[in-house]
Design a protein around this motif. Structure first.
Motif, PDB file in Angstrom:
ATOM      1  N   GLU A  34     -17.778  13.557  19.419  1.00 43.58           N
ATOM      2  CA  GLU A  34     -17.442  13.141  18.054  1.00 43.58           C
ATOM      3  C   GLU A  34     -16.011  12.627  18.049  1.00 43.58           C
ATOM      4  O   GLU A  34     -15.098  13.290  18.562  1.00 43.58           O
ATOM      5  CB  GLU A  34     -17.575  14.324  17.105  1.00 43.58           C
ATOM      6  N   VAL A  35     -15.807  11.465  17.465  1.00 44.93           N
ATOM      7  CA  VAL A  35     -14.474  10.848  17.406  1.00 44.93           C
ATOM      8  C   VAL A  35     -13.934  10.987  15.988  1.00 44.93           C
ATOM      9  O   VAL A  35     -14.532  10.479  15.031  1.00 44.93           O
ATOM     10  CB  VAL A  35     -14.520   9.367  17.813  1.00 44.93           C
ATOM     11  N   ARG A  36     -12.817  11.689  15.861  1.00 40.66           N
ATOM     12  CA  ARG A  36     -12.166  11.882  14.572  1.00 40.66           C
ATOM     13  C   ARG A  36     -10.860  11.100  14.567  1.00 40.66           C
ATOM     14  O   ARG A  36      -9.978  11.342  15.399  1.00 40.66           O
ATOM     15  CB  ARG A  36     -11.868  13.365  14.325  1.00 40.66           C
ATOM     16  N   TYR A  37     -10.724  10.170  13.637  1.00 42.35           N
ATOM     17  CA  TYR A  37      -9.499   9.373  13.542  1.00 42.35           C
ATOM     18  C   TYR A  37      -8.537   9.966  12.513  1.00 42.35           C
ATOM     19  O   TYR A  37      -8.914  10.262  11.383  1.00 42.35           O
ATOM     20  CB  TYR A  37      -9.814   7.943  13.132  1.00 42.35           C
ATOM     21  N   ALA A  38      -7.283  10.122  12.941  1.00 41.20           N
ATOM     22  CA  ALA A  38      -6.168  10.427  12.040  1.00 41.20           C
ATOM     23  C   ALA A  38      -5.225   9.235  12.064  1.00 41.20           C
ATOM     24  O   ALA A  38      -5.152   8.507  13.059  1.00 41.20           O
ATOM     25  CB  ALA A  38      -5.454  11.699  12.472  1.00 41.20           C
ATOM     26  N   ALA A  39      -4.499   9.039  10.990  1.00 37.20           N
ATOM     27  CA  ALA A  39      -3.659   7.843  10.848  1.00 37.20           C
ATOM     28  C   ALA A  39      -2.279   8.050  11.453  1.00 37.20           C
ATOM     29  O   ALA A  39      -1.627   9.067  11.208  1.00 37.20           O
ATOM     30  CB  ALA A  39      -3.530   7.471   9.372  1.00 37.20           C
TER      31      ALA A  39
ATOM     32  N   ILE B 275      -8.059   1.583   4.350  1.00 30.32           N
ATOM     33  CA  ILE B 275      -9.215   2.110   5.087  1.00 30.32           C
ATOM     34  C   ILE B 275      -9.583   3.484   4.554  1.00 30.32           C
ATOM     35  O   ILE B 275     -10.754   3.774   4.286  1.00 30.32           O
ATOM     36  CB  ILE B 275      -8.891   2.198   6.599  1.00 30.32           C
ATOM     37  N   TRP B 276      -8.583   4.332   4.392  1.00 29.01           N
ATOM     38  CA  TRP B 276      -8.856   5.696   3.923  1.00 29.01           C
ATOM     39  C   TRP B 276      -9.319   5.726   2.463  1.00 29.01           C
ATOM     40  O   TRP B 276      -9.900   6.702   2.029  1.00 29.01           O
ATOM     41  CB  TRP B 276      -7.620   6.569   4.128  1.00 29.01           C
ATOM     42  N   CYS B 277      -9.075   4.647   1.741  1.00 31.51           N
ATOM     43  CA  CYS B 277      -9.511   4.577   0.342  1.00 31.51           C
ATOM     44  C   CYS B 277     -10.803   3.771   0.174  1.00 31.51           C
ATOM     45  O   CYS B 277     -11.293   3.628  -0.955  1.00 31.51           O
ATOM     46  CB  CYS B 277      -8.414   3.952  -0.520  1.00 31.51           C
ATOM     47  N   ALA B 278     -11.341   3.255   1.258  1.00 37.08           N
ATOM     48  CA  ALA B 278     -12.550   2.434   1.183  1.00 37.08           C
ATOM     49  C   ALA B 278     -13.773   3.296   0.902  1.00 37.08           C
ATOM     50  O   ALA B 278     -13.829   4.470   1.271  1.00 37.08           O
ATOM     51  CB  ALA B 278     -12.735   1.666   2.486  1.00 37.08           C
ATOM     52  N   ALA B 279     -14.769   2.684   0.277  1.00 37.52           N
ATOM     53  CA  ALA B 279     -16.019   3.405   0.024  1.00 37.52           C
ATOM     54  C   ALA B 279     -16.716   3.741   1.335  1.00 37.52           C
ATOM     55  O   ALA B 279     -17.324   4.806   1.469  1.00 37.52           O
ATOM     56  CB  ALA B 279     -16.927   2.548  -0.858  1.00 37.52           C
ATOM     57  N   ASP B 280     -16.615   2.837   2.331  1.00 41.19           N
ATOM     58  CA  ASP B 280     -17.191   3.071   3.658  1.00 41.19           C
ATOM     59  C   ASP B 280     -16.044   3.038   4.667  1.00 41.19           C
ATOM     60  O   ASP B 280     -15.656   1.974   5.149  1.00 41.19           O
ATOM     61  CB  ASP B 280     -18.231   1.995   3.973  1.00 41.19           C
TER      62      ASP B 280
ATOM     63  N   ASN C 160      -4.372   9.452  -0.770  1.00 45.34           N
ATOM     64  CA  ASN C 160      -4.846   9.424   0.620  1.00 45.34           C
ATOM     65  C   ASN C 160      -3.920  10.230   1.534  1.00 45.34           C
ATOM     66  O   ASN C 160      -2.767  10.493   1.205  1.00 45.34           O
ATOM     67  CB  ASN C 160      -4.960   7.982   1.111  1.00 45.34           C
ATOM     68  N   PRO C 161      -4.411  10.622   2.725  1.00 47.38           N
ATOM     69  CA  PRO C 161      -3.649  11.496   3.617  1.00 47.38           C
ATOM     70  C   PRO C 161      -2.869  10.763   4.700  1.00 47.38           C
ATOM     71  O   PRO C 161      -2.386  11.399   5.637  1.00 47.38           O
ATOM     72  CB  PRO C 161      -4.759  12.336   4.263  1.00 47.38           C
ATOM     73  N   VAL C 162      -2.733   9.435   4.601  1.00 43.14           N
ATOM     74  CA  VAL C 162      -2.137   8.671   5.697  1.00 43.14           C
ATOM     75  C   VAL C 162      -0.713   9.133   5.994  1.00 43.14           C
ATOM     76  O   VAL C 162      -0.347   9.380   7.150  1.00 43.14           O
ATOM     77  CB  VAL C 162      -2.183   7.156   5.402  1.00 43.14           C
ATOM     78  N   GLU C 163       0.106   9.263   4.976  1.00 44.83           N
ATOM     79  CA  GLU C 163       1.501   9.671   5.200  1.00 44.83           C
ATOM     80  C   GLU C 163       1.574  11.085   5.772  1.00 44.83           C
ATOM     81  O   GLU C 163       2.374  11.365   6.678  1.00 44.83           O
ATOM     82  CB  GLU C 163       2.295   9.579   3.897  1.00 44.83           C
ATOM     83  N   ALA C 164       0.746  11.985   5.273  1.00 47.13           N
ATOM     84  CA  ALA C 164       0.746  13.361   5.772  1.00 47.13           C
ATOM     85  C   ALA C 164       0.305  13.415   7.233  1.00 47.13           C
ATOM     86  O   ALA C 164       0.862  14.176   8.042  1.00 47.13           O
ATOM     87  CB  ALA C 164      -0.166  14.228   4.914  1.00 47.13           C
ATOM     88  N   GLN C 165      -0.672  12.596   7.598  1.00 50.50           N
ATOM     89  CA  GLN C 165      -1.126  12.576   8.987  1.00 50.50           C
ATOM     90  C   GLN C 165      -0.083  11.952   9.903  1.00 50.50           C
ATOM     91  O   GLN C 165       0.108  12.392  11.037  1.00 50.50           O
ATOM     92  CB  GLN C 165      -2.459  11.841   9.085  1.00 50.50           C
ATOM     93  N   PHE C 166       0.606  10.942   9.407  1.00 47.70           N
ATOM     94  CA  PHE C 166       1.703  10.339  10.168  1.00 47.70           C
ATOM     95  C   PHE C 166       2.789  11.377  10.443  1.00 47.70           C
ATOM     96  O   PHE C 166       3.300  11.498  11.567  1.00 47.70           O
ATOM     97  CB  PHE C 166       2.273   9.161   9.377  1.00 47.70           C
TER      98      PHE C 166
END
Length: 238
Positions: free
Chosen positions: A145-150, A167-172, A193-199
């Motif tokens: 399983e591939v899990r992507y973090a930003a 991307i993190w806000c997209a419906a798909d 979205n969690p992008v900044e927190a993941q960064f």
């Protein structure tokens, strides 16, 4: 009774000494301007040497009185195979941090029955990140399983970061990630979205480039590896 009393005094003195050592080590960290909170201070197999585990997973070593401190790998070499005790300690804490990320905050590509997982701190404009993404189907077929973090490498105030937030806000999210990794545009979108927190988390656990691939046990694979080799390592480090 006197023996019990003396034993109690000795234990109290030892406890007091342990507390004094703990505080001395913390004081030394402060003097060295190491601001990362301490998770634990514990003994090592070497008499008088203490392991200082920081909350970001990193490990330092200190003398009992805090006067000496060092950074580096501690190996145990009395068995058939040398064991990196430092890497094992760091991986455990880092693995716990990364594996606690909520699934809904990640972009996940998963087989029906995963055998294990990897967490990839990714940048959609990174060449090797794009190459790795073309092999996600192969990784899934191998049970990974591939899990992507930003992790937008150039920071949050960049077009890449904006794309990753979209991307993190997209419906798909999976489709949006695949479009971006193929160099195609992604409709701009905004949300909580969690992008900044993941960064920030990536920087905290030592991500310096992308892709930064963390296996399930917290071991870091720094950079691209072909799917077959990566799957083999992932299965061996669950």
């Amino acid at each position: 009774m006197r023996l019990k009393y003396l034993a109690g005094v000795a234990l109290a003195l030892l406890a007091g000494q342990a507390l004094a050592d703990d505080q001395a080590i913390r004081d030394t960290l402060g003097r060295l301007n190491i601001s990362i909170p301490v998770k634990s201070i514990s003994e090592t197999p070497i008499s008088g040497l203490y392991q200082v585990q920081l909350e970001n997973g990193r490990v330092l070593y200190a003398s009992a009185d805090g006067r000496y401190m060092l950074q580096g790998a501690l190996f145990q070499v009395d068995g058939e195979q040398p064991r990196n005790l430092t890497a094992a300690a760091e991986s455990k804490v880092i693995g716990d941090l990364i594996n606690s990320l909520p699934r809904e905050d990640l972009v996940i590509f998963s087989p029906e029955q995963p055998k294990t997982h990897i967490t990839v701190f990714t940048d959609v404009d990174c060449g090797y990140c794009r190459k790795l993404h073309t092999e996600v189907e192969e990784l899934n077929a191998l049970g990974i399983e591939v899990r992507y973090a930003a992790f937008p490498r150039s920071g949050m105030n960049t077009p890449t970061a904006v794309t990753m937030q979209s991307i993190w806000c997209a419906a798909d999210k999976q489709a949006a990630m695949t479009r971006a990794k193929a160099g195609q545009s992604v409709p701009q979108a905004s949300c909580d979205n969690p992008v900044e927190a993941q960064f920030a988390l990536g920087a905290q656990v030592g991500v310096q480039g992308t892709p930064a691939i963390f296996l399930a046990n917290g071991t870091l694979v720094p950079g691209y590896k072909p799917a077959g080799m990566l799957a083999e390592e992932a299965l061996a480090n669950q």
